[in-house]
Design a protein around this motif. Structure first.
Motif, PDB file in Angstrom:
ATOM      1  N   LEU A  11       7.849  53.737  68.465  1.00 46.96           N
ATOM      2  CA  LEU A  11       6.504  54.128  69.236  1.00 46.96           C
ATOM      3  C   LEU A  11       5.477  53.292  68.654  1.00 46.96           C
ATOM      4  CD1 LEU A  11       5.206  55.014  71.909  1.00 46.96           C
ATOM      5  CD2 LEU A  11       5.255  57.318  70.808  1.00 46.96           C
ATOM      6  N   ARG A  12       5.278  53.907  67.143  1.00 53.88           N
ATOM      7  CA  ARG A  12       4.177  53.261  66.530  1.00 53.88           C
ATOM      8  C   ARG A  12       4.105  51.669  66.495  1.00 53.88           C
ATOM      9  NH1 ARG A  12       6.058  54.943  61.364  1.00 53.88           N
ATOM     10  NH2 ARG A  12       6.034  56.996  62.329  1.00 53.88           N
ATOM     11  N   GLU A  13       5.411  51.020  66.087  1.00 54.02           N
ATOM     12  CA  GLU A  13       5.514  49.683  66.093  1.00 54.02           C
ATOM     13  C   GLU A  13       4.971  49.042  67.465  1.00 54.02           C
ATOM     14  OE1 GLU A  13       9.436  48.801  64.821  1.00 54.02           O
ATOM     15  OE2 GLU A  13       9.105  49.176  62.821  1.00 54.02           O
ATOM     16  N   ALA A  14       5.341  49.646  68.681  1.00 56.00           N
ATOM     17  CA  ALA A  14       4.874  49.203  69.964  1.00 56.00           C
ATOM     18  C   ALA A  14       3.445  49.334  70.166  1.00 56.00           C
ATOM     19  CB  ALA A  14       5.637  49.906  71.061  1.00 56.00           C
ATOM     20  N   ARG A  15       2.929  50.241  69.597  1.00 55.75           N
ATOM     21  CA  ARG A  15       1.548  50.598  69.630  1.00 55.75           C
ATOM     22  C   ARG A  15       0.571  49.492  68.724  1.00 55.75           C
ATOM     23  NH1 ARG A  15       1.242  57.033  69.225  1.00 55.75           N
ATOM     24  NH2 ARG A  15       1.657  57.407  71.346  1.00 55.75           N
ATOM     25  N   VAL A  16       1.097  49.272  67.655  1.00 59.26           N
ATOM     26  CA  VAL A  16       0.611  48.356  66.601  1.00 59.26           C
ATOM     27  C   VAL A  16       0.827  46.760  67.580  1.00 59.26           C
ATOM     28  CG1 VAL A  16       0.900  46.922  64.785  1.00 59.26           C
ATOM     29  CG2 VAL A  16       1.004  49.549  64.699  1.00 59.26           C
ATOM     30  N   ALA A  17       1.817  46.462  68.147  1.00 64.09           N
ATOM     31  CA  ALA A  17       2.061  45.214  68.708  1.00 64.09           C
ATOM     32  C   ALA A  17       1.128  45.254  70.031  1.00 64.09           C
ATOM     33  CB  ALA A  17       3.423  45.059  69.250  1.00 64.09           C
ATOM     34  N   SER A  18       1.029  46.002  70.781  1.00 67.43           N
ATOM     35  CA  SER A  18       0.226  46.119  72.049  1.00 67.43           C
ATOM     36  C   SER A  18      -1.289  45.752  71.453  1.00 67.43           C
ATOM     37  CB  SER A  18       0.383  47.384  72.563  1.00 67.43           C
ATOM     38  OG  SER A  18      -0.676  47.560  73.549  1.00 67.43           O
ATOM     39  N   THR A  19      -1.543  46.488  70.444  1.00 70.01           N
ATOM     40  CA  THR A  19      -3.202  46.664  70.019  1.00 70.01           C
ATOM     41  C   THR A  19      -3.397  45.265  69.527  1.00 70.01           C
ATOM     42  OG1 THR A  19      -3.127  48.708  69.398  1.00 70.01           O
ATOM     43  CG2 THR A  19      -4.837  47.350  68.259  1.00 70.01           C
ATOM     44  N   ALA A  20      -2.337  44.449  68.617  1.00 69.12           N
ATOM     45  CA  ALA A  20      -2.599  43.073  68.424  1.00 69.12           C
ATOM     46  C   ALA A  20      -2.580  42.183  69.584  1.00 69.12           C
ATOM     47  CB  ALA A  20      -1.204  42.781  67.180  1.00 69.12           C
ATOM     48  N   TRP A  29      -3.645  42.581  72.514  1.00 71.00           N
ATOM     49  CA  TRP A  29      -4.822  43.034  73.117  1.00 71.00           C
ATOM     50  C   TRP A  29      -5.972  42.217  72.350  1.00 71.00           C
ATOM     51  CZ3 TRP A  29      -7.000  43.838  77.397  1.00 71.00           C
ATOM     52  CH2 TRP A  29      -8.114  44.187  77.697  1.00 71.00           C
ATOM     53  N   GLU A  30      -6.076  42.409  71.112  1.00 73.75           N
ATOM     54  CA  GLU A  30      -7.043  41.932  70.248  1.00 73.75           C
ATOM     55  C   GLU A  30      -6.880  40.194  70.574  1.00 73.75           C
ATOM     56  OE1 GLU A  30      -9.526  43.325  68.743  1.00 73.75           O
ATOM     57  OE2 GLU A  30      -8.913  45.156  69.506  1.00 73.75           O
ATOM     58  N   ALA A  31      -5.763  39.862  70.372  1.00 77.01           N
ATOM     59  CA  ALA A  31      -5.572  38.137  70.444  1.00 77.01           C
ATOM     60  C   ALA A  31      -6.181  37.932  71.814  1.00 77.01           C
ATOM     61  CB  ALA A  31      -4.126  37.795  70.123  1.00 77.01           C
ATOM     62  N   TRP A  32      -5.839  38.583  72.933  1.00 80.57           N
ATOM     63  CA  TRP A  32      -6.276  37.927  74.163  1.00 80.57           C
ATOM     64  C   TRP A  32      -7.594  38.164  74.272  1.00 80.57           C
ATOM     65  CZ3 TRP A  32      -8.917  39.902  78.251  1.00 80.57           C
ATOM     66  CH2 TRP A  32      -8.795  39.443  79.553  1.00 80.57           C
ATOM     67  N   ARG A  33      -8.320  39.209  73.758  1.00 80.10           N
ATOM     68  CA  ARG A  33      -9.592  39.462  73.848  1.00 80.10           C
ATOM     69  C   ARG A  33     -10.392  38.245  72.920  1.00 80.10           C
ATOM     70  NH1 ARG A  33     -11.537  45.151  72.104  1.00 80.10           N
ATOM     71  NH2 ARG A  33     -13.227  43.944  71.537  1.00 80.10           N
ATOM     72  N   ALA A  34      -9.815  37.738  71.787  1.00 83.09           N
ATOM     73  CA  ALA A  34     -10.472  36.832  70.961  1.00 83.09           C
ATOM     74  C   ALA A  34     -10.140  35.448  71.897  1.00 83.09           C
ATOM     75  CB  ALA A  34      -9.738  36.646  69.505  1.00 83.09           C
ATOM     76  N   GLU A  35      -9.286  35.073  72.433  1.00 84.94           N
ATOM     77  CA  GLU A  35      -8.917  34.163  73.221  1.00 84.94           C
ATOM     78  C   GLU A  35      -9.804  33.790  74.316  1.00 84.94           C
ATOM     79  OE1 GLU A  35      -7.387  30.102  73.983  1.00 84.94           O
ATOM     80  OE2 GLU A  35      -6.922  31.470  72.471  1.00 84.94           O
ATOM     81  N   HIS A  36     -10.179  34.973  74.985  1.00 86.22           N
ATOM     82  CA  HIS A  36     -10.865  34.829  76.433  1.00 86.22           C
ATOM     83  C   HIS A  36     -12.337  35.246  76.251  1.00 86.22           C
ATOM     84  CE1 HIS A  36      -7.198  33.568  78.055  1.00 86.22           C
ATOM     85  NE2 HIS A  36      -6.781  34.743  78.566  1.00 86.22           N
ATOM     86  N   GLY A  37     -12.583  35.693  75.036  1.00 86.02           N
ATOM     87  CA  GLY A  37     -14.182  36.124  74.805  1.00 86.02           C
ATOM     88  C   GLY A  37     -14.442  37.366  75.739  1.00 86.02           C
ATOM     89  N   SER A  38     -13.528  38.233  76.078  1.00 86.65           N
ATOM     90  CA  SER A  38     -14.049  39.392  76.818  1.00 86.65           C
ATOM     91  C   SER A  38     -14.783  40.457  76.047  1.00 86.65           C
ATOM     92  CB  SER A  38     -12.676  40.207  77.287  1.00 86.65           C
ATOM     93  OG  SER A  38     -12.856  41.542  77.953  1.00 86.65           O
ATOM     94  N   PRO A  39     -15.802  40.859  76.488  1.00 84.17           N
ATOM     95  CA  PRO A  39     -16.694  42.144  75.943  1.00 84.17           C
ATOM     96  C   PRO A  39     -16.052  43.351  75.715  1.00 84.17           C
ATOM     97  CG  PRO A  39     -17.407  41.793  78.069  1.00 84.17           C
ATOM     98  CD  PRO A  39     -16.344  40.593  77.991  1.00 84.17           C
TER      99      PRO A  39
END
Length: 88
Positions: free
Chosen positions: A66-75, A77-87
């Protein structure tokens, strides 16, 4: 055709055979249930022994996954935000 004529005239059941068959069926059902219970007890006992022998308990494995899944999900999400410039 008369309305009070018996449709199954001559149909006679041998009660001794019927009773014997019902008795054997009941005995077989009880024996089958006892056998199924014994199999379940043996499997549960073996499973509990196997779990006790594990180096890492299943709850610890689940928490780590579960901890690994949360870390992967956060990573992700951060990569998607960086790519699309979402605020967000």
């Amino acid at each position: 055709m008369a309305t009070n004529q018996r449709v199954f005239s001559g149909f006679q059941v041998n009660r001794a055979v019927l009773t014997g068959g019902a008795l054997l069926t009941a005995i077989g059902t009880v024996l089958s249930a006892a056998g199924a219970t014994m199999v379940c007890v043996a499997l549960v006992t073996a499973g509990r022994s196997w779990v006790r022998g594990l180096e890492t308990q299943p709850t610890a494995l689940a928490q780590r996954a579960l901890r690994e899944a949360r870390v992967a999900s956060t990573a992700g999400w951060e990569a998607w935000r960086a790519e699309h410039g979402s605020p967000n």
